[in-house]
Design an enzyme around this catalytic site. Structure first.
Site, short mmCIF file in Angstrom:
data_model
loop_
_atom_site.label_atom_id
_atom_site.label_comp_id
_atom_site.label_asym_id
_atom_site.label_seq_id
_atom_site.Cartn_x
_atom_site.Cartn_y
_atom_site.Cartn_z
N PHE A 171 43.69 -29.25 -11.29
CA PHE A 171 43.57 -30.27 -11.71
C PHE A 171 45.35 -29.60 -11.75
O PHE A 171 45.41 -28.71 -11.79
CB PHE A 171 43.15 -30.48 -12.77
CG PHE A 171 43.45 -29.75 -13.92
CD1 PHE A 171 43.71 -29.32 -15.05
CD2 PHE A 171 41.70 -28.36 -13.78
CE1 PHE A 171 43.81 -28.30 -15.92
CE2 PHE A 171 41.97 -27.23 -14.74
CZ PHE A 171 43.30 -27.35 -15.95
N ASP A 195 48.52 -23.37 -24.60
CA ASP A 195 49.13 -24.60 -23.98
C ASP A 195 49.65 -23.67 -22.37
O ASP A 195 49.85 -22.64 -22.62
CB ASP A 195 51.05 -24.89 -25.20
CG ASP A 195 51.31 -25.70 -24.49
OD1 ASP A 195 50.38 -26.94 -23.91
OD2 ASP A 195 52.30 -26.04 -24.79
N ARG A 209 45.51 -19.00 -16.72
CA ARG A 209 43.92 -19.45 -17.68
C ARG A 209 43.72 -17.83 -17.51
O ARG A 209 42.94 -17.27 -18.42
CB ARG A 209 43.45 -20.25 -18.10
CG ARG A 209 43.10 -20.50 -18.89
CD ARG A 209 42.52 -22.38 -18.49
NE ARG A 209 43.40 -23.53 -19.53
CZ ARG A 209 44.56 -24.28 -18.45
NH1 ARG A 209 43.58 -24.03 -16.95
NH2 ARG A 209 45.17 -24.47 -18.67
N LYS A 252 40.22 -19.63 -8.06
CA LYS A 252 41.98 -19.84 -9.30
C LYS A 252 41.00 -18.99 -10.47
O LYS A 252 41.79 -18.50 -10.80
CB LYS A 252 41.35 -21.34 -9.36
CG LYS A 252 42.61 -21.76 -10.00
CD LYS A 252 42.41 -23.02 -10.48
CE LYS A 252 43.41 -23.37 -12.22
NZ LYS A 252 43.35 -24.36 -11.73
#
Length: 191
Positions: free
Chosen positions: A150, A69, A179, A173
């Site tokens: 996104f 999450d 992440r 990224k």
């Protein structure tokens, strides 16, 4: 190669995770194990949501799995949108454009635009549960830039850079993101 379920059907997240983990693991999606359920995310924290999703897959399919999450936490907004990042705009679900518009409205005229992205991964493997967290600090721009990525990527400028995640592109990224940092911890543990 060890097979592990990533509890998502989000093609963007799946692609990112597969690129970060490389060929060491066969990462399969929910659809690839035949799971088309709407897995609940009713936790009040990122940790609770990640654990809830991973536990659901482990309980219903008996497979080693992980779930994540992610939230964008903006200092001037008391940590919002946080756990509600995907549904920040009223009456929407994963509507990135609407979420970004609401964020820009709420930060209009504010100088304090410091923010960070946090990703929490919950892994259930061999009956053991572990949590991994990645964080990247940065700021929210006053307007969107770029078409890559996104979510909030067109608005988020990571510390040490002058461009948004959307402009920096996937390669950069995937090296520096929240992440990526959480997945690197996951990968180190799995090795």
């Amino acid at each position: 190669m060890r097979k592990i379920v990533f509890a998502t059907n989000n093609p963007n997240k799946l692609r990112e995770i597969r690129e970060i983990l490389g060929s060491r693991f066969e990462v399969v999606s929910l659809a690839e194990i035949g799971c088309h359920d709407d897995i609940p995310e009713t936790g009040s924290t990122l940790e609770a949501n990640a654990l809830q999703k991973a536990q659901y897959i482990h309980d219903h399919y008996g497979l080693d799995c992980f779930a994540d999450d992610t939230g964008l936490e903006v200092d001037a907004l008391g940590g919002a949108p946080g756990v509600h990042s995907a549904r920040y705009a009223e009456g929407t679900d994963h509507d990135s454009e609407a979420n970004m518009q609401r964020l820009l409205r709420e930060l209009a005229g504010r100088d304090d635009r410091q923010a960070h992205f946090r990703t929490v991964i919950a892994l259930i493997m061999d009956g053991q549960t572990r949590l991994f967290e990645g964080r990247v600090d940065g700021r929210i721009d006053t307007e969107r830039h770029g078409h890559g990525g996104f979510g909030y990527d067109p608005l988020f400028i990571p510390d040490g850079y002058n461009d948004s995640f959307a402009v920096l592109g996937e390669d950069t990224k995937n090296r520096i993101s929240h992440r990526a940092r959480a997945v690197q911890q996951l990968a180190a543990y799995l090795r």
